[in-house]
Design an enzyme around this catalytic site. Structure first.
Site, PDB file in Angstrom:
ATOM      1  N   THR A 176      -9.376   6.921  -1.781  1.00 46.60           N
ATOM      2  CA  THR A 176      -9.305   5.507  -2.158  1.00 46.60           C
ATOM      3  C   THR A 176     -10.316   4.636  -1.424  1.00 46.60           C
ATOM      4  O   THR A 176     -10.981   3.793  -2.026  1.00 46.60           O
ATOM      5  CB  THR A 176      -7.893   4.961  -1.881  1.00 46.60           C
ATOM      6  OG1 THR A 176      -7.484   5.389  -0.568  1.00 46.60           O
ATOM      7  CG2 THR A 176      -6.905   5.454  -2.912  1.00 46.60           C
ATOM      8  N   SER A 234      -6.045  10.460   0.589  1.00 47.93           N
ATOM      9  CA  SER A 234      -6.059   9.183   1.297  1.00 47.93           C
ATOM     10  C   SER A 234      -6.668   9.230   2.699  1.00 47.93           C
ATOM     11  O   SER A 234      -6.405  10.160   3.466  1.00 47.93           O
ATOM     12  CB  SER A 234      -4.630   8.651   1.409  1.00 47.93           C
ATOM     13  OG  SER A 234      -4.608   7.445   2.143  1.00 47.93           O
ATOM     14  N   CYS A 281       0.859  -1.183   0.000  1.00 44.90           N
ATOM     15  CA  CYS A 281       0.000   0.000   0.000  1.00 44.90           C
ATOM     16  C   CYS A 281       0.894   1.231   0.000  1.00 44.90           C
ATOM     17  O   CYS A 281       1.965   1.232   0.623  1.00 44.90           O
ATOM     18  CB  CYS A 281      -0.890  -0.017   1.241  1.00 44.90           C
ATOM     19  SG  CYS A 281      -1.670   1.564   1.632  1.00 44.90           S
ATOM     20  N   GLY A 282       0.460   2.282  -0.685  1.00 42.42           N
ATOM     21  CA  GLY A 282       1.270   3.491  -0.780  1.00 42.42           C
ATOM     22  C   GLY A 282       1.608   4.127   0.544  1.00 42.42           C
ATOM     23  O   GLY A 282       2.479   4.995   0.614  1.00 42.42           O
ATOM     24  N   HIS A 283       0.925   3.707   1.619  1.00 46.72           N
ATOM     25  CA  HIS A 283       1.168   4.301   2.930  1.00 46.72           C
ATOM     26  C   HIS A 283       1.725   3.282   3.918  1.00 46.72           C
ATOM     27  O   HIS A 283       1.611   3.437   5.124  1.00 46.72           O
ATOM     28  CB  HIS A 283      -0.113   4.960   3.438  1.00 46.72           C
ATOM     29  CG  HIS A 283      -0.596   6.009   2.485  1.00 46.72           C
ATOM     30  ND1 HIS A 283      -1.602   5.767   1.581  1.00 46.72           N
ATOM     31  CD2 HIS A 283      -0.162   7.272   2.252  1.00 46.72           C
ATOM     32  CE1 HIS A 283      -1.777   6.852   0.845  1.00 46.72           C
ATOM     33  NE2 HIS A 283      -0.929   7.770   1.230  1.00 46.72           N
TER      34      HIS A 283
END
Length: 550
Positions: free
Chosen positions: A464, A432, A210-212
């Site tokens: 998202t 996000s 996940c981007g985070h």
């Protein structure tokens, strides 16, 4: 064996005609910013003889025109991740695009039925299947509404709000679920299932996060360009105007698979102490002695302290500052003018320049600093994302930098950096839910954030996981009240608000298409049927009286 006879001259004429049609297609304004590294002949040869027109391409055209309009007006198409047909039907009333999140699919809709965090380790058809689920729902509600409206008089239609249920869908392609051939097949799946656009990120497929999340591993710049080319080639083969969104996770990345691309060299970390030794060899030696766990971690920590890990330009600047050089600032400027985040200077060229300026071979070794898995250490950041965004721009319709915070200044730095090289580039932004919005900014700034980003060129923005979070909140709230006050919870906090707000799902039989299906039954049975779902006795007649009893 019996072969089918074919007219060779006609075959050649058909091929040349198709090549001409493709060239004409590519000359349309839609493609003015798109770079292709293959020819129309290449695409024509890859096509079959049966021509298939995919309706998703019409949605792609719709999305392109929508974003073109937003770009011209400095406005924004903003949306969020939809979970199911209820979401897309309600979203259609207020929002002009739909997002399908891989994160949400991973946790709620994997085709293996096994929930997971966002690691893209679900089957390849998971997100395309969710797209089809939502696309079929959009088509159904569109048909249902059309019949309902055409059964009205013109006057009634004029007073009945029209809902565009066919909002274009942009979906998550993660890293492409494999190599180039997997990306070509995945793109085809999305086109077949109804996607107007897809996004693909520059992480390595086997370690995608996940981007985070932490621990993100990038692929080299050219490898991701190859992915974008594969998407466009696949769409071209299947005659689709699919939009491609290039996402970069380089702002917070800490590892990269390879040093092969000189554009990445500036951001690769190396050891500056020649006495440090090779970390991977040191760790392997420790494991061979039976050392694991905390003791192994301690060995890595000690090595890191000793190695003097830096970027090469940092090592050069430190050498100049510490050395016996006259006019140090001029030397540093001479070096950084040629070696900077956007210069694309190779490590070989940077070392040569450093020696010219300092007279020394400055020790710097990125191989000995590799992680145990073999990945090279990488220090990204906003300027790294700008570099990648510029590189991806010729092959993508939109560019997206994944970020750690909702930071307007950072978003501006990225937008300004990309647009300095590609002025008309469209940008995308992830609003996000992983951000703590109330900690990041006050409520009045939250309200204007989308608009302010739109002024910078972020024409498409999305939350998202809003579908996931709003569903969780609603169900948690209702389940809690239901457990305490029984049917009063449903009657007073669900059904009555539905009635008062005009949420059409309150009449769920009608919403689900019962009237439409009854119309089909009557049509095929000569106008009379005794099994109509919405005939006498249907309980939705109770909702003709909407006043609640106290």
């Amino acid at each position: 064996m019996a072969y089918t006879k074919i007219d060779i001259n006609q075959e050649e004429a058909d091929f040349q005609k198709e090549v001409a049609e493709i060239k004409k297609w590519w000359s349309e304004p839609r493609w003015r910013k798109t770079k292709r590294i293959y020819s129309a002949e290449d695409i024509a040869k890859k096509r079959g003889t049966l021509k298939i027109a995919y309706p998703s391409s019409q949605q792609s055209d719709k999305l392109f025109k929508l974003l073109e309009k937003h770009d011209a007006e400095k406005s924004v198409s903003f949306t969020f991740g939809a979970l199911d047909p209820i979401h897309v039907a309600q979203m259609a009333k207020y929002l002009d695009s739909i997002y399908v999140s891989g994160w949400q699919c991973s946790s709620t809709a994997s085709t293996s039925n096994e929930p997971s965090p966002d690691l893209a380790d679900y089957p390849m058809d998971t997100v395309p299947n969710k797209v089809e689920h939502l696309w079929f729902a959009q088509l159904f509600h569109d048909r249902k509404q059309r019949e309902e409206r055409l059964n009205m008089t013109k006057e009634e239609r004029a007073n009945t709000p029209y809902i565009d249920f066919l909002r274009p869908i942009i979906a998550d392609a993660d890293t492409g679920h494999g190599g180039i051939t997997a990306i070509i097949k995945l793109t085809k799946l999305f086109i077949e299932r109804g996607a107007a656009g897809i996004h693909i990120e520059d992480q390595a497929p086997g370690t995608k996060k996940c981007g985070h999340m932490a621990g993100k591993v990038l692929v080299p710049v050219q490898e991701h360009i190859n992915r974008l080319v594969a998407i466009r080639a696949s769409a071209d083969i299947f005659g689709s105007n699919l939009l491609a969104v290039a996402r970069t996770d380089s702002e917070a990345a800490t590892l990269i698979t390879s040093t092969i691309d000189h554009r990445d060299h500036y951001f690769i970390i190396g050891a500056t102490n020649p006495e440090s030794g090779d970390l991977a060899a040191l760790m392997a030696e420790a494991e061979a002695k039976g050392i694991y766990g905390d003791e192994l971690a301690r060995i890595e920590t000690e090595w890191t302290k000793k190695a003097g890990l830096k970027l090469f330009h940092e090592a050069v600047i430190d050498e100049i500052k510490a050395g016996n050089y006259s006019n140090k600032e001029a030397l540093i400027k001479k070096f950084t003018d040629k070696v900077n985040p956007l210069s694309h200077t190779s490590h070989k060229e940077a070392k040569k320049l450093a020696k010219e300026l300092t007279g020394k071979d400055i020790y710097f070794n990125w191989d000995v600093a590799r992680a145990r898995e073999g990945y090279y250490r990488y220090q990204g950041g906003t300027q790294c994302a700008v570099m990648r965004g510029r590189a991806f721009a010729p092959y993508a319709d939109l560019i997206w930098m994944e970020s750690a915070l909702p930071d307007y200044n950072q978003a501006k730095e990225f937008a300004d950096g990309v647009k300095a090289a590609v002025p008309d580039q469209w940008l995308a932004y992830n609003l996000s839910p992983s951000f703590n919005w109330n900690k990041a900014m006050p409520a009045d700034e939250q309200e204007t954030y989308i608009k302010r980003l739109g002024q910078l060129g972020y024409v498409w923005q999305f939350i998202t996981l809003a579908g996931l979070h709003t569903t969780a909140l609603a169900v948690d709230d209702f389940a809690n009240q239901y457990s305490q006050i029984g049917m009063r919870a449903y009657g007073q906090t669900v059904q009555q608000p539905e009635i008062e707000k005009g949420v059409e799902v309150v009449k769920h039989q009608k919403w689900s298409g019962a009237n439409y299906i009854d119309g089909l039954l009557r049509m095929v049975s000569g106008g009379v049927t005794s099994t109509a779902a919405m005939g006498a006795g249907v309980t939705e007649d109770q909702f003709k009286e909407t006043k609640a009893k106290v």
